[in-house]
Design a protein around this motif. Structure first.
Motif, mmCIF file in Angstrom:
data_model
loop_
_atom_site.group_PDB
_atom_site.id
_atom_site.type_symbol
_atom_site.label_atom_id
_atom_site.label_comp_id
_atom_site.label_asym_id
_atom_site.label_seq_id
_atom_site.Cartn_x
_atom_site.Cartn_y
_atom_site.Cartn_z
ATOM 1 N N ARG A 84 -13.076 8.760 -6.952
ATOM 2 C CA ARG A 84 -11.768 8.381 -7.481
ATOM 3 C C ARG A 84 -10.955 7.693 -6.401
ATOM 4 O O ARG A 84 -10.940 8.134 -5.250
ATOM 5 N N ILE A 85 -10.270 6.622 -6.792
ATOM 6 C CA ILE A 85 -9.278 5.979 -5.942
ATOM 7 C C ILE A 85 -7.928 6.119 -6.643
ATOM 8 O O ILE A 85 -7.777 5.718 -7.794
ATOM 9 N N THR A 86 -6.984 6.724 -5.937
ATOM 10 C CA THR A 86 -5.634 6.893 -6.462
ATOM 11 C C THR A 86 -4.684 6.035 -5.643
ATOM 12 O O THR A 86 -4.720 6.079 -4.408
ATOM 13 N N VAL A 87 -3.865 5.262 -6.308
ATOM 14 C CA VAL A 87 -2.846 4.459 -5.641
ATOM 15 C C VAL A 87 -1.501 5.132 -5.876
ATOM 16 O O VAL A 87 -1.120 5.371 -7.022
ATOM 17 N N ALA A 88 -0.817 5.478 -4.787
ATOM 18 C CA ALA A 88 0.533 6.047 -4.850
ATOM 19 C C ALA A 88 1.494 4.915 -4.528
ATOM 20 O O ALA A 88 1.591 4.474 -3.387
ATOM 21 N N ALA A 89 2.181 4.413 -5.540
ATOM 22 C CA ALA A 89 2.937 3.164 -5.415
ATOM 23 C C ALA A 89 4.441 3.384 -5.449
ATOM 24 O O ALA A 89 4.935 4.237 -6.176
ATOM 25 N N ARG A 90 5.138 2.569 -4.657
ATOM 26 C CA ARG A 90 6.600 2.566 -4.750
ATOM 27 C C ARG A 90 7.047 1.862 -6.023
ATOM 28 O O ARG A 90 8.072 2.191 -6.599
ATOM 29 N N HIS A 91 6.266 0.864 -6.453
ATOM 30 C CA HIS A 91 6.580 0.098 -7.661
ATOM 31 C C HIS A 91 5.330 0.071 -8.554
ATOM 32 O O HIS A 91 4.592 -0.914 -8.571
ATOM 33 N N PRO A 92 5.064 1.169 -9.285
ATOM 34 C CA PRO A 92 3.858 1.216 -10.118
ATOM 35 C C PRO A 92 3.778 0.030 -11.074
ATOM 36 O O PRO A 92 4.785 -0.436 -11.589
ATOM 37 N N GLY A 93 2.558 -0.454 -11.276
ATOM 38 C CA GLY A 93 2.317 -1.557 -12.193
ATOM 39 C C GLY A 93 2.574 -2.930 -11.617
ATOM 40 O O GLY A 93 2.315 -3.938 -12.271
ATOM 41 N N LYS A 94 3.052 -3.001 -10.378
ATOM 42 C CA LYS A 94 3.396 -4.291 -9.782
ATOM 43 C C LYS A 94 2.153 -5.155 -9.511
ATOM 44 O O LYS A 94 2.198 -6.366 -9.664
ATOM 45 N N ASN A 95 1.068 -4.514 -9.119
ATOM 46 C CA ASN A 95 -0.140 -5.251 -8.752
ATOM 47 C C ASN A 95 -1.251 -4.873 -9.723
ATOM 48 O O ASN A 95 -2.046 -3.977 -9.464
ATOM 49 N N ARG A 96 -1.329 -5.579 -10.836
ATOM 50 C CA ARG A 96 -2.258 -5.215 -11.908
ATOM 51 C C ARG A 96 -3.716 -5.559 -11.602
ATOM 52 O O ARG A 96 -4.608 -5.164 -12.352
ATOM 53 N N GLN A 97 -3.965 -6.261 -10.506
ATOM 54 C CA GLN A 97 -5.342 -6.634 -10.177
ATOM 55 C C GLN A 97 -6.108 -5.501 -9.486
ATOM 56 O O GLN A 97 -7.333 -5.545 -9.404
ATOM 57 N N LEU A 98 -5.419 -4.481 -8.995
ATOM 58 C CA LEU A 98 -6.087 -3.441 -8.207
ATOM 59 C C LEU A 98 -7.269 -2.781 -8.926
ATOM 60 O O LEU A 98 -8.342 -2.659 -8.331
ATOM 61 N N PRO A 99 -7.132 -2.349 -10.187
ATOM 62 C CA PRO A 99 -8.292 -1.722 -10.837
ATOM 63 C C PRO A 99 -9.485 -2.674 -10.970
ATOM 64 O O PRO A 99 -10.636 -2.232 -10.979
ATOM 65 N N ASP A 100 -9.209 -3.978 -11.076
ATOM 66 C CA ASP A 100 -10.287 -4.955 -11.256
ATOM 67 C C ASP A 100 -11.141 -5.137 -10.003
ATOM 68 O O ASP A 100 -12.248 -5.668 -10.078
ATOM 69 N N ILE A 101 -10.613 -4.713 -8.836
ATOM 70 C CA ILE A 101 -11.368 -4.841 -7.581
ATOM 71 C C ILE A 101 -12.574 -3.919 -7.591
ATOM 72 O O ILE A 101 -13.601 -4.214 -7.001
ATOM 73 N N ILE A 102 -12.442 -2.796 -8.278
ATOM 74 C CA ILE A 102 -13.562 -1.843 -8.374
ATOM 75 C C ILE A 102 -14.541 -2.388 -9.397
ATOM 76 O O ILE A 102 -14.194 -2.603 -10.551
ATOM 77 N N GLY A 103 -15.767 -2.625 -8.984
ATOM 78 C CA GLY A 103 -16.780 -3.147 -9.902
ATOM 79 C C GLY A 103 -17.189 -2.105 -10.928
ATOM 80 O O GLY A 103 -17.133 -0.898 -10.677
ATOM 81 N N GLU A 104 -17.612 -2.560 -12.089
ATOM 82 C CA GLU A 104 -18.007 -1.642 -13.167
ATOM 83 C C GLU A 104 -19.176 -0.760 -12.762
ATOM 84 O O GLU A 104 -19.267 0.385 -13.175
ATOM 85 N N GLY A 105 -20.067 -1.265 -11.931
ATOM 86 C CA GLY A 105 -21.234 -0.490 -11.509
ATOM 87 C C GLY A 105 -20.945 0.517 -10.418
ATOM 88 O O GLY A 105 -21.815 1.301 -10.033
ATOM 89 N N ASP A 106 -19.716 0.526 -9.884
ATOM 90 C CA ASP A 106 -19.388 1.429 -8.778
ATOM 91 C C ASP A 106 -19.079 2.851 -9.232
ATOM 92 O O ASP A 106 -19.042 3.764 -8.416
ATOM 93 N N ALA A 107 -18.847 3.068 -10.523
ATOM 94 C CA ALA A 107 -18.574 4.396 -11.084
ATOM 95 C C ALA A 107 -17.463 5.110 -10.327
ATOM 96 O O ALA A 107 -17.580 6.277 -9.971
ATOM 97 N N ILE A 108 -16.381 4.394 -10.077
ATOM 98 C CA ILE A 108 -15.226 4.966 -9.389
ATOM 99 C C ILE A 108 -14.038 4.921 -10.344
ATOM 100 O O ILE A 108 -13.695 3.869 -10.868
ATOM 101 N N ALA A 109 -13.424 6.077 -10.555
ATOM 102 C CA ALA A 109 -12.237 6.150 -11.409
ATOM 103 C C ALA A 109 -11.024 5.645 -10.632
ATOM 104 O O ALA A 109 -10.963 5.782 -9.407
ATOM 105 N N TYR A 110 -10.096 5.065 -11.337
ATOM 106 C CA TYR A 110 -8.870 4.529 -10.722
ATOM 107 C C TYR A 110 -7.662 5.112 -11.428
ATOM 108 O O TYR A 110 -7.636 5.219 -12.652
ATOM 109 N N GLU A 111 -6.668 5.505 -10.657
ATOM 110 C CA GLU A 111 -5.402 5.928 -11.244
ATOM 111 C C GLU A 111 -4.266 5.501 -10.327
ATOM 112 O O GLU A 111 -4.455 5.304 -9.126
ATOM 113 N N GLU A 112 -3.085 5.358 -10.925
ATOM 114 C CA GLU A 112 -1.911 4.983 -10.157
ATOM 115 C C GLU A 112 -0.808 5.986 -10.445
ATOM 116 O O GLU A 112 -0.594 6.372 -11.594
#
Length: 198
Positions: free
Chosen positions: A59-87
């Motif tokens: 799992r990769i968790t992003v703790a953001a000062r401005h949630p939703g500001k950078n919508r490309q972050l989840p797309d950096i994780i490839g589908e084959g990497d099997a890593i969950a993303y949350e903000e």
């Protein structure tokens, strides 16, 4: 070529080597990134590589000062990497940081002071993982001081800066990236120059 990504990886690798640490691969692999700007994008890419294949429930968790500001972050994780993303909002980060294997703060100097204060005020806070705070002014940051005061290992931003610089020299000179002897020569000289500059 983005030297941030490999610079982050090498800062952690060097820290593991100098402390004779072998990252555990027999349990969940978690990373927390504080901030969601451009450096956070590099941190997400680096964490995608650093979370070991043998780990489960990655799992990769992003703790953001401005949630939703950078919508490309989840797309950096490839589908084959099997890593969950949350903000999450940065307010919830102290609890999230406690159990993470990798923590990277990507926000400017003093911006993480509130997180440092929350850690310092939490008597039960004992970090499991290693923190990289990418800032190098102030040095050490309040976040690094708080992390170390709770018994955690922390890396200053000068380490990332050093490894980025080494990679840039290799790229600009066209040297063989597989030649580890070049890195062995560059690292002490550039570390010395960096310390003088900072």
């Amino acid at each position: 070529y983005n030297t941030d990504v490999r610079g982050i990886e090498l800062a952690f690798e060097h820290s593991y080597q100098t402390r004779a640490i072998t990252p555990k691969t027999d349990r969940s692999g978690t990373a927390v990134i504080i901030g969601n700007g451009n450096t956070a994008a590099s941190a997400v890419a680096a964490c995608t590589v650093m979370l070991k294949n043998g780990q489960t429930n990655k799992r990769i968790t992003v703790a953001a000062r401005h949630p939703g500001k950078n919508r490309q972050l989840p797309d950096i994780i490839g589908e084959g990497d099997a890593i969950a993303y949350e903000e999450k909002t940065i307010d919830a980060s102290a609890d999230t940081l406690r159990d993470a294997d990798i923590v990277i703060s990507t926000i400017p100097g003093h911006a993480a002071d509130a997180v440092a204060e929350a850690i310092g005020n939490d008597d039960s806070f004992r970090p499991r993982g290693i923190l990289l705070d990418v800032v190098y002014d102030p040095r050490p940051s309040a976040l690094i001081r708080a992390w170390r005061a709770k018994g955690g290992l922390a890396i200053g931003g000068e380490e990332m800066l050093l490894w980025q610089a080494i990679l840039q020299v290799i790229l600009m000179t066209g040297a063989d990236t597989a030649d580890s002897s070049l890195t062995d020569v560059l690292e002490p000289a550039m570390r010395h120059a960096l310390e003088e500059a900072l």
